[in-house]
Scaffold this motif. Structure first.
Motif, mmCIF file in Angstrom:
data_model
loop_
_atom_site.group_PDB
_atom_site.id
_atom_site.type_symbol
_atom_site.label_atom_id
_atom_site.label_comp_id
_atom_site.label_asym_id
_atom_site.label_seq_id
_atom_site.Cartn_x
_atom_site.Cartn_y
_atom_site.Cartn_z
ATOM 1 N N SER A 30 -23.088 -37.065 33.608
ATOM 2 C CA SER A 30 -21.667 -37.331 33.385
ATOM 3 C C SER A 30 -20.854 -36.149 33.885
ATOM 4 O O SER A 30 -21.387 -35.103 34.231
ATOM 5 C CB SER A 30 -21.393 -37.600 31.906
ATOM 6 O OG SER A 30 -21.636 -36.430 31.163
ATOM 7 N N LYS A 32 -18.818 -34.473 32.074
ATOM 8 C CA LYS A 32 -18.553 -33.542 30.978
ATOM 9 C C LYS A 32 -19.434 -32.300 31.103
ATOM 10 O O LYS A 32 -20.557 -32.360 31.592
ATOM 11 C CB LYS A 32 -18.824 -34.207 29.637
ATOM 12 C CG LYS A 32 -17.898 -35.357 29.331
ATOM 13 C CD LYS A 32 -18.205 -35.933 27.979
ATOM 14 C CE LYS A 32 -17.284 -37.114 27.701
ATOM 15 N NZ LYS A 32 -17.563 -37.718 26.401
ATOM 16 N N THR A 34 -20.992 -28.970 28.856
ATOM 17 C CA THR A 34 -21.264 -28.402 27.545
ATOM 18 C C THR A 34 -21.604 -26.940 27.749
ATOM 19 O O THR A 34 -22.573 -26.624 28.436
ATOM 20 C CB THR A 34 -22.434 -29.137 26.867
ATOM 21 O OG1 THR A 34 -22.135 -30.531 26.818
ATOM 22 C CG2 THR A 34 -22.655 -28.633 25.469
#
Length: 64
Positions: A30, A32, A34
């Motif tokens: 994805s 995103k 982290t």
């Protein structure tokens, strides 16, 4: 090595083949981030680290 420990390592290997297969790995692909790292990279290294810990525990029990 006992047959029981060999069977556990074979099951671990089959599980890793499944977890590192392309369809499962792409579930974590994805946009995103982290902690500044892509989620797929964290997934791969987390599965790898957990597999090392599990195999260490299995082999450690063999020594006893």
């Amino acid at each position: 090595m006992k047959k029981r420990h060999e069977q556990k390592l074979i099951i671990l290997s089959i599980g890793l083949v499944i977890l590192f297969s392309i369809p499962i790995s792409l579930l974590f692909n994805s946009e995103k981030d982290t902690f500044g790292y892509p989620v797929i990279l964290i997934y791969i290294f987390a599965v790898w680290m957990i597999s090392i810990i599990i195999s260490f525990i299995i082999v450690k029990k063999y020594d006893e």
